[in-house]
Design a protein around this motif. Structure first.
Motif, PDB file in Angstrom:
ATOM      1  N   GLU A  76      48.605  36.772  42.107  1.00 32.35           N
ATOM      2  CA  GLU A  76      48.211  37.837  41.185  1.00 32.35           C
ATOM      3  C   GLU A  76      46.734  37.691  40.799  1.00 32.35           C
ATOM      4  N   TYR A  77      46.299  36.462  40.543  1.00 28.44           N
ATOM      5  CA  TYR A  77      44.902  36.209  40.202  1.00 28.44           C
ATOM      6  C   TYR A  77      43.985  36.578  41.367  1.00 28.44           C
ATOM      7  N   ILE A  78      44.370  36.174  42.581  1.00 28.29           N
ATOM      8  CA  ILE A  78      43.567  36.492  43.769  1.00 28.29           C
ATOM      9  C   ILE A  78      43.455  38.005  43.945  1.00 28.29           C
ATOM     10  N   LEU A  79      44.561  38.713  43.768  1.00 25.02           N
ATOM     11  CA  LEU A  79      44.548  40.169  43.917  1.00 25.02           C
ATOM     12  C   LEU A  79      43.620  40.825  42.893  1.00 25.02           C
ATOM     13  N   LYS A  80      43.638  40.329  41.666  1.00 28.53           N
ATOM     14  CA  LYS A  80      42.740  40.878  40.645  1.00 28.53           C
ATOM     15  C   LYS A  80      41.289  40.624  41.021  1.00 28.53           C
ATOM     16  N   ARG A  81      40.991  39.426  41.507  1.00 31.18           N
ATOM     17  CA  ARG A  81      39.624  39.100  41.931  1.00 31.18           C
ATOM     18  C   ARG A  81      39.189  39.970  43.105  1.00 31.18           C
ATOM     19  N   ALA A  82      40.162  40.351  43.944  1.00 27.75           N
ATOM     20  CA  ALA A  82      39.863  41.181  45.113  1.00 27.75           C
ATOM     21  C   ALA A  82      39.825  42.667  44.763  1.00 27.75           C
ATOM     22  N   GLY A  83      40.139  42.996  43.517  1.00 25.13           N
ATOM     23  CA  GLY A  83      40.121  44.389  43.094  1.00 25.13           C
ATOM     24  C   GLY A  83      41.372  45.159  43.467  1.00 25.13           C
ATOM     25  N   VAL A  84      42.447  44.441  43.767  1.00 19.73           N
ATOM     26  CA  VAL A  84      43.732  45.067  44.097  1.00 19.73           C
ATOM     27  C   VAL A  84      44.671  44.783  42.934  1.00 19.73           C
ATOM     28  N   TYR A  85      45.115  45.819  42.270  1.00 20.87           N
ATOM     29  CA  TYR A  85      45.941  45.626  41.079  1.00 20.87           C
ATOM     30  C   TYR A  85      47.404  45.923  41.319  1.00 20.87           C
ATOM     31  N   ASP A  86      47.709  46.487  42.454  1.00 17.29           N
ATOM     32  CA  ASP A  86      49.099  46.806  42.798  1.00 17.29           C
ATOM     33  C   ASP A  86      49.412  46.069  44.100  1.00 17.29           C
ATOM     34  N   ALA A  87      50.346  45.128  44.024  1.00 20.02           N
ATOM     35  CA  ALA A  87      50.665  44.300  45.200  1.00 20.02           C
ATOM     36  C   ALA A  87      51.157  45.123  46.376  1.00 20.02           C
ATOM     37  N   THR A  88      51.586  46.360  46.144  1.00 21.78           N
ATOM     38  CA  THR A  88      52.031  47.202  47.250  1.00 21.78           C
ATOM     39  C   THR A  88      50.844  47.676  48.086  1.00 21.78           C
ATOM     40  N   ASP A  89      49.615  47.504  47.561  1.00 22.91           N
ATOM     41  CA  ASP A  89      48.416  47.873  48.309  1.00 22.91           C
ATOM     42  C   ASP A  89      48.051  46.841  49.370  1.00 22.91           C
ATOM     43  N   CYS A  90      48.720  45.697  49.352  1.00 20.07           N
ATOM     44  CA  CYS A  90      48.404  44.617  50.297  1.00 20.07           C
ATOM     45  C   CYS A  90      48.924  44.946  51.690  1.00 20.07           C
ATOM     46  N   LYS A  91      48.294  44.320  52.658  1.00 17.48           N
ATOM     47  CA  LYS A  91      48.621  44.396  54.077  1.00 17.48           C
ATOM     48  C   LYS A  91      48.135  45.648  54.659  1.00 17.48           C
TER      49      LYS A  91
END
Length: 91
Positions: A76-91
């Motif tokens: 969750e911390y990595i995603l916030k640092r990457a500017g992604v706030y919704d884990a469904t946006d990954c991949k």
């Protein structure tokens, strides 16, 4: 120091002996599965903080004591640092 050629957040996982023995490769696989190509995921030689391993470096910040038990909060911390706030946006 790693030259940042991409706009992606650089995430390094320590793969030194101590972190390896503590399960760093399981953490790498979990990060690859969860983060996909959202970040620039890299392996690293020893970060010099073996007593605090498994260590992950996000940008210039080292996150110590990463384990399968706290990996979700680290992701969750990595995603916030990457500017992604919704884990469904990954991949």
């Amino acid at each position: 120091m790693i030259k940042e050629d991409s706009s992606k957040t650089i995430v390094q996982i320590c793969l030194g002996s101590s972190c390896h023995l503590k399960g760093a490769y399981r953490i790498v696989e979990a990060l690859k599965n969860r983060l996909g190509d959202t970040v620039d995921l890299r392996g690293s030689l020893c970060m010099g903080r073996c007593a605090e391993g498994i260590n992950i470096k996000v940008g210039e910040e080292i996150i110590p004591n990463v384990s399968e038990n706290n990996l979700e909060s680290v992701i969750e911390y990595i995603l916030k640092r990457a500017g992604v706030y919704d884990a469904t946006d990954c991949k």
